[in-house]
Structures are given as C-alpha cells and as structure tokens.
Design a protein around this motif. Sequence first.
Motif, short mmCIF file in Angstrom:
data_model
loop_
_atom_site.label_atom_id
_atom_site.label_comp_id
_atom_site.label_asym_id
_atom_site.label_seq_id
_atom_site.Cartn_x
_atom_site.Cartn_y
_atom_site.Cartn_z
N MET A 86 -56.53 57.09 60.61
CA MET A 86 -56.16 56.53 59.31
C MET A 86 -56.04 57.65 58.29
SD MET A 86 -57.98 53.56 57.13
CE MET A 86 -58.31 53.90 55.42
N ASP A 87 -55.06 57.52 57.44
CA ASP A 87 -54.83 58.48 56.35
C ASP A 87 -55.94 58.29 55.31
OD1 ASP A 87 -53.95 59.85 54.11
OD2 ASP A 87 -51.87 59.24 54.34
N ASP A 88 -56.63 59.36 54.92
CA ASP A 88 -57.71 59.27 53.94
C ASP A 88 -57.22 58.87 52.55
OD1 ASP A 88 -59.60 59.87 55.81
OD2 ASP A 88 -59.70 62.00 55.31
N ASN A 89 -55.92 58.91 52.32
CA ASN A 89 -55.39 58.53 51.01
C ASN A 89 -54.81 57.13 50.99
OD1 ASN A 89 -56.00 60.85 49.54
ND2 ASN A 89 -54.36 61.95 50.57
N VAL A 90 -55.09 56.34 52.03
CA VAL A 90 -54.64 54.96 52.08
C VAL A 90 -55.81 54.10 52.52
CG1 VAL A 90 -53.08 53.30 53.19
CG2 VAL A 90 -52.27 55.61 52.65
N TYR A 91 -56.05 53.03 51.79
CA TYR A 91 -57.10 52.08 52.16
C TYR A 91 -56.51 50.69 52.04
CZ TYR A 91 -61.37 49.34 52.14
OH TYR A 91 -62.35 48.42 52.44
N THR A 92 -56.72 49.86 53.03
CA THR A 92 -56.33 48.46 52.92
C THR A 92 -57.58 47.62 53.10
OG1 THR A 92 -55.84 48.22 55.27
CG2 THR A 92 -54.03 48.92 53.85
N GLY A 93 -57.61 46.52 52.41
CA GLY A 93 -58.78 45.66 52.50
C GLY A 93 -58.44 44.27 52.00
N SER A 94 -59.48 43.48 51.83
CA SER A 94 -59.36 42.14 51.30
C SER A 94 -60.40 41.98 50.20
CB SER A 94 -59.58 41.11 52.41
OG SER A 94 -59.52 39.81 51.88
N ALA A 95 -59.98 41.52 49.04
CA ALA A 95 -60.87 41.47 47.88
C ALA A 95 -62.15 40.70 48.16
CB ALA A 95 -60.14 40.87 46.67
N GLY A 96 -62.06 39.55 48.81
CA GLY A 96 -63.26 38.75 49.06
C GLY A 96 -64.33 39.49 49.84
N PRO A 97 -64.04 39.91 51.06
CA PRO A 97 -65.07 40.61 51.85
C PRO A 97 -65.47 41.96 51.24
CG PRO A 97 -63.28 39.84 53.27
CD PRO A 97 -62.86 39.59 51.86
N ASP A 98 -64.50 42.73 50.73
CA ASP A 98 -64.83 44.04 50.15
C ASP A 98 -65.69 43.89 48.91
OD1 ASP A 98 -63.37 45.19 52.17
OD2 ASP A 98 -61.85 46.10 50.87
N ALA A 99 -65.37 42.91 48.08
CA ALA A 99 -66.13 42.70 46.84
C ALA A 99 -67.57 42.31 47.14
CB ALA A 99 -65.46 41.62 45.99
N ALA A 100 -67.79 41.57 48.21
CA ALA A 100 -69.14 41.13 48.56
C ALA A 100 -70.06 42.30 48.89
CB ALA A 100 -69.08 40.17 49.75
N LEU A 101 -69.51 43.45 49.20
CA LEU A 101 -70.31 44.62 49.56
C LEU A 101 -70.87 45.36 48.35
CD1 LEU A 101 -67.97 46.07 52.33
CD2 LEU A 101 -70.03 44.65 52.63
N ASP A 102 -70.31 45.16 47.17
CA ASP A 102 -70.70 45.96 46.00
C ASP A 102 -70.64 45.14 44.71
OD1 ASP A 102 -71.57 48.19 44.62
OD2 ASP A 102 -69.74 49.36 44.94
N ARG A 103 -71.30 43.96 44.70
CA ARG A 103 -71.39 43.10 43.52
C ARG A 103 -70.02 42.81 42.90
NH1 ARG A 103 -74.18 47.24 42.07
NH2 ARG A 103 -73.32 47.28 39.99
N GLY A 104 -68.99 42.77 43.73
CA GLY A 104 -67.66 42.44 43.25
C GLY A 104 -66.76 43.64 42.97
N TRP A 105 -67.34 44.81 42.85
CA TRP A 105 -66.56 45.97 42.45
C TRP A 105 -65.79 46.55 43.62
CZ3 TRP A 105 -65.60 46.35 37.59
CH2 TRP A 105 -66.50 45.76 36.70
N LEU A 106 -64.50 46.76 43.42
CA LEU A 106 -63.62 47.28 44.45
C LEU A 106 -63.29 48.76 44.24
CD1 LEU A 106 -61.09 44.31 44.54
CD2 LEU A 106 -62.97 44.76 46.14
N LEU A 107 -63.35 49.22 43.00
CA LEU A 107 -62.95 50.59 42.68
C LEU A 107 -63.73 51.06 41.47
CD1 LEU A 107 -59.31 51.76 42.73
CD2 LEU A 107 -60.71 52.32 40.76
N ASP A 125 -64.30 58.60 49.05
CA ASP A 125 -63.60 57.33 49.25
C ASP A 125 -62.42 57.25 48.28
OD1 ASP A 125 -62.89 54.54 49.16
OD2 ASP A 125 -64.93 53.99 49.76
N ILE A 126 -61.25 56.86 48.78
CA ILE A 126 -60.06 56.76 47.92
C ILE A 126 -60.29 55.78 46.77
CG2 ILE A 126 -58.96 54.96 49.34
CD1 ILE A 126 -57.14 57.83 47.54
N ARG A 127 -61.28 54.87 46.91
CA ARG A 127 -61.58 53.89 45.86
C ARG A 127 -62.52 54.45 44.79
NH1 ARG A 127 -63.97 49.49 49.49
NH2 ARG A 127 -64.72 51.41 50.44
N HIS A 128 -62.95 55.69 44.93
CA HIS A 128 -63.77 56.34 43.90
C HIS A 128 -62.86 56.70 42.73
CE1 HIS A 128 -66.87 58.93 42.14
NE2 HIS A 128 -65.86 59.71 41.82
#
Length: 123
Positions: free
Chosen positions: A1-22, A30-33
């Motif tokens: 995977m390219d370190d400059n590309v991230y794909t995800g889904s808001a629901g599951p990803d948000a559940a990992l960090d109190r809703g925050w995606l970026l 992390d490209i989302r930093h």
Amino acid sequence: MDDNVYTGSAGPDAALDRGWLLGHFKDAGDIRHSEALEIKWGVHPRGERRRQWVRGEERTTFQILVEGRFRVEFPGRSVVLAERGDYVVWGRGVDHSWVAEEDSTLLTVRWPSVPGYALPPQE
C-alpha cells in the motif's frame, strides 16, 4: 500500500478514536495526521451531551448535520440543526457545548488541529 493513500469507512474508523478521522492526534507517520485541521464523524445517541463547555476556543469549527436533530449551545444562543445539510460555523473565542436531541450523525471540521480539548474518559 502507498503510504500517501488511505481508504476507510467513517463508521468503523471513527469508532477507534472518539469519532475523529483526521488531526494532530493520529500518529505522525499516518497520512491522517494533520496539524492544519481535524475531521470528525460524530455519531451521538439521543440525549448525549458534552459533559462540559469548551472555553477559550482556539479553533474555527464547521459542523453539518447528516441525520437527526442536534443543538449547539453558545453563550446566550442555541442553534438547532434539524434538517439534513443544516450547518453552523463558529470561530475562535466562541465558547460552546452541545446536545443530541435525537440520534444524530454530524461531520465536523476544525482548524487548526491543536491539543488540549479532549475530556478525560468518564468513570
């Protein structure tokens, strides 16, 4: 995977960090930093409210309702987001709090991304 590309889904990803995606709270590699902005997929059950007001706000915030009914409180004023697409924007220095009047989903964008606003976990 390219370190400059991230794909995800808001629901599951948000559940990992109190809703925050970026934002600053993501790992530096992390490209989302980002220290420029924060993005949150907020899912709030009816009756959920922020446990304390945000005071001394240093960010600008854009918040848009995806579904539900959500009230944002400001000193001397309330704004109700009631229809899909309703949004509110507030700037630095504006104290605020909120309450979900119905089960609600919102997309929030804040800038810049700065630490110091997270509430400690409830016991």
